[in-house]
Design an enzyme around this catalytic site. Structure first.
Site, mmCIF file in Angstrom:
data_model
loop_
_atom_site.group_PDB
_atom_site.id
_atom_site.type_symbol
_atom_site.label_atom_id
_atom_site.label_comp_id
_atom_site.label_asym_id
_atom_site.label_seq_id
_atom_site.Cartn_x
_atom_site.Cartn_y
_atom_site.Cartn_z
ATOM 1 N N SER A 195 0.817 -1.211 0.000
ATOM 2 C CA SER A 195 0.000 0.000 0.000
ATOM 3 C C SER A 195 0.854 1.266 0.000
ATOM 4 O O SER A 195 1.944 1.318 0.564
ATOM 5 C CB SER A 195 -0.938 0.002 1.213
ATOM 6 N N SER A 225 -0.070 4.424 1.229
ATOM 7 C CA SER A 225 -0.275 5.428 2.272
ATOM 8 C C SER A 225 0.722 5.389 3.428
ATOM 9 O O SER A 225 1.199 6.449 3.863
ATOM 10 C CB SER A 225 -1.700 5.334 2.819
ATOM 11 N N LYS A 245 -14.391 0.036 0.932
ATOM 12 C CA LYS A 245 -14.863 1.404 0.719
ATOM 13 C C LYS A 245 -16.385 1.521 0.810
ATOM 14 O O LYS A 245 -16.906 2.594 1.111
ATOM 15 C CB LYS A 245 -14.370 1.939 -0.627
ATOM 16 N N ASN A 263 -13.380 6.533 1.579
ATOM 17 C CA ASN A 263 -11.971 6.136 1.679
ATOM 18 C C ASN A 263 -11.220 6.909 2.759
ATOM 19 O O ASN A 263 -10.006 6.778 2.886
ATOM 20 C CB ASN A 263 -11.271 6.327 0.340
ATOM 21 N N ASP A 321 -11.091 10.259 -2.764
ATOM 22 C CA ASP A 321 -10.807 9.758 -4.109
ATOM 23 C C ASP A 321 -11.384 10.704 -5.150
ATOM 24 O O ASP A 321 -10.799 10.905 -6.218
ATOM 25 C CB ASP A 321 -11.419 8.370 -4.313
ATOM 26 N N GLY A 336 -14.901 -1.483 -14.477
ATOM 27 C CA GLY A 336 -15.073 -1.848 -13.073
ATOM 28 C C GLY A 336 -16.279 -1.170 -12.467
ATOM 29 O O GLY A 336 -16.669 -0.065 -12.878
ATOM 30 N N ALA A 366 -14.236 2.367 -6.090
ATOM 31 C CA ALA A 366 -13.445 3.363 -6.815
ATOM 32 C C ALA A 366 -14.178 3.837 -8.056
ATOM 33 O O ALA A 366 -14.115 5.011 -8.434
ATOM 34 C CB ALA A 366 -12.085 2.779 -7.187
#
Length: 246
Positions: free
Chosen positions: A13, A15, A63, A84, A99, A122, A126
């Site tokens: 990840s 972050s 999410k 998020n 986001d 998708g 997201a």
């Protein structure tokens, strides 16, 4: 102050390293930890075990499923159905969607007149942030999903004509994410040309197979790194506000 990231898995990840570097450069005594939880039902126990957490980022696959664990959500979470970023003050949890901010600010400089119709690959959390931004920008879109439905297009029904008509193509799926770097959404890449813009929310690897396929055919390409930086900074702004919800 103590912050963190929830999701599963979290081994690669963005972050934690980003915020630790940020805190070191700012010379402030803050912590940022990754908390891989195998089920969102583990969140209350995590917070009980770490009562000093003041903010969390939320990534795949939570999410959407994190919403019942929040006391309040902001307008963008209400519209997108995805969160998020969580601010926690005195145990009160408010959800945000940064986001949206990250995607919008990183996409706008790339848009050209021909990018007036979009395909979103998708249909997860997201994807909802991307849909919100495109709606705000007045760009009509179609969503592509594995099986297709009344509301989405199936990958098997994508035609060269559909690809040609949609000059903006955005991948919101994890296909191509490290370590499965050879994977890519199954679209008719031969129909992509130099008028296309391909945007991949993935940042690791720097160039996914999806983006490489577009670049080889002359398309402009963009990965998700700048979006991640912008959404991280938006999260930091939320966490450091003086009053809850303001």
């Amino acid at each position: 102050m103590h912050y963190g990231l929830i999701g599963y898995p979290l081994s690669h990840s963005f972050s934690p390293a980003y915020f630790r570097k940020k805190f070191a450069e700012m010379q402030i005594a803050c912590l940022y930890e990754a908390y891989p939880i195998a089920d969102i039902a583990e969140l209350p126990g995590l917070l009980a075990a770490h009562p000093h957490i003041s903010g969390l980022n939320v990534t795949i696959p939570y999410k959407e499923s994190v919403l019942p664990h929040l006391h309040e959500i902001d307008e963008m979470v209400a519209v997108t159905g995805a969160c998020n970023c969580i601010s926690i003050k005195d145990g009160y949890r408010k959800g945000y969607n940064t986001d949206v901010t990250g995607f919008e600010q990183s996409l706008i400089p790339l848009l050209r007149p021909q990018h007036n119709m979009a395909l979103i690959l998708g249909n997860g959390g997201a994807s909802k942030a991307v849909r919100y931004v495109l709606t705000q920008l007045g760009i009509p879109y179609s969503v592509v999903s594995r099986d297709g439905s009344r509301q989405t297009i199936g990958y098997t029904t994508l035609t060269p004509a559909i690809i040609d008509a949609h000059k903006l193509i955005i991948n919101t799926t994890p296909l191509g994410m490290y370590p499965d770097v050879a994977a890519a959404p199954p679209i008719p890449y031969d129909s992509i040309g130099d008028q296309h813009l391909l945007y991949d929310l993935i940042y690791n690897p720097e160039e996914t197979q999806f983006l490489a396929n577009g670049r080889e055919r002359g398309a402009v390409t963009k990965n998700g790194f700048e979006m991640l930086v912008l959404q991280a900074e938006a999260s930091w702004d939320i966490w450091t506000r003086p009053e809850r919800g303001e």
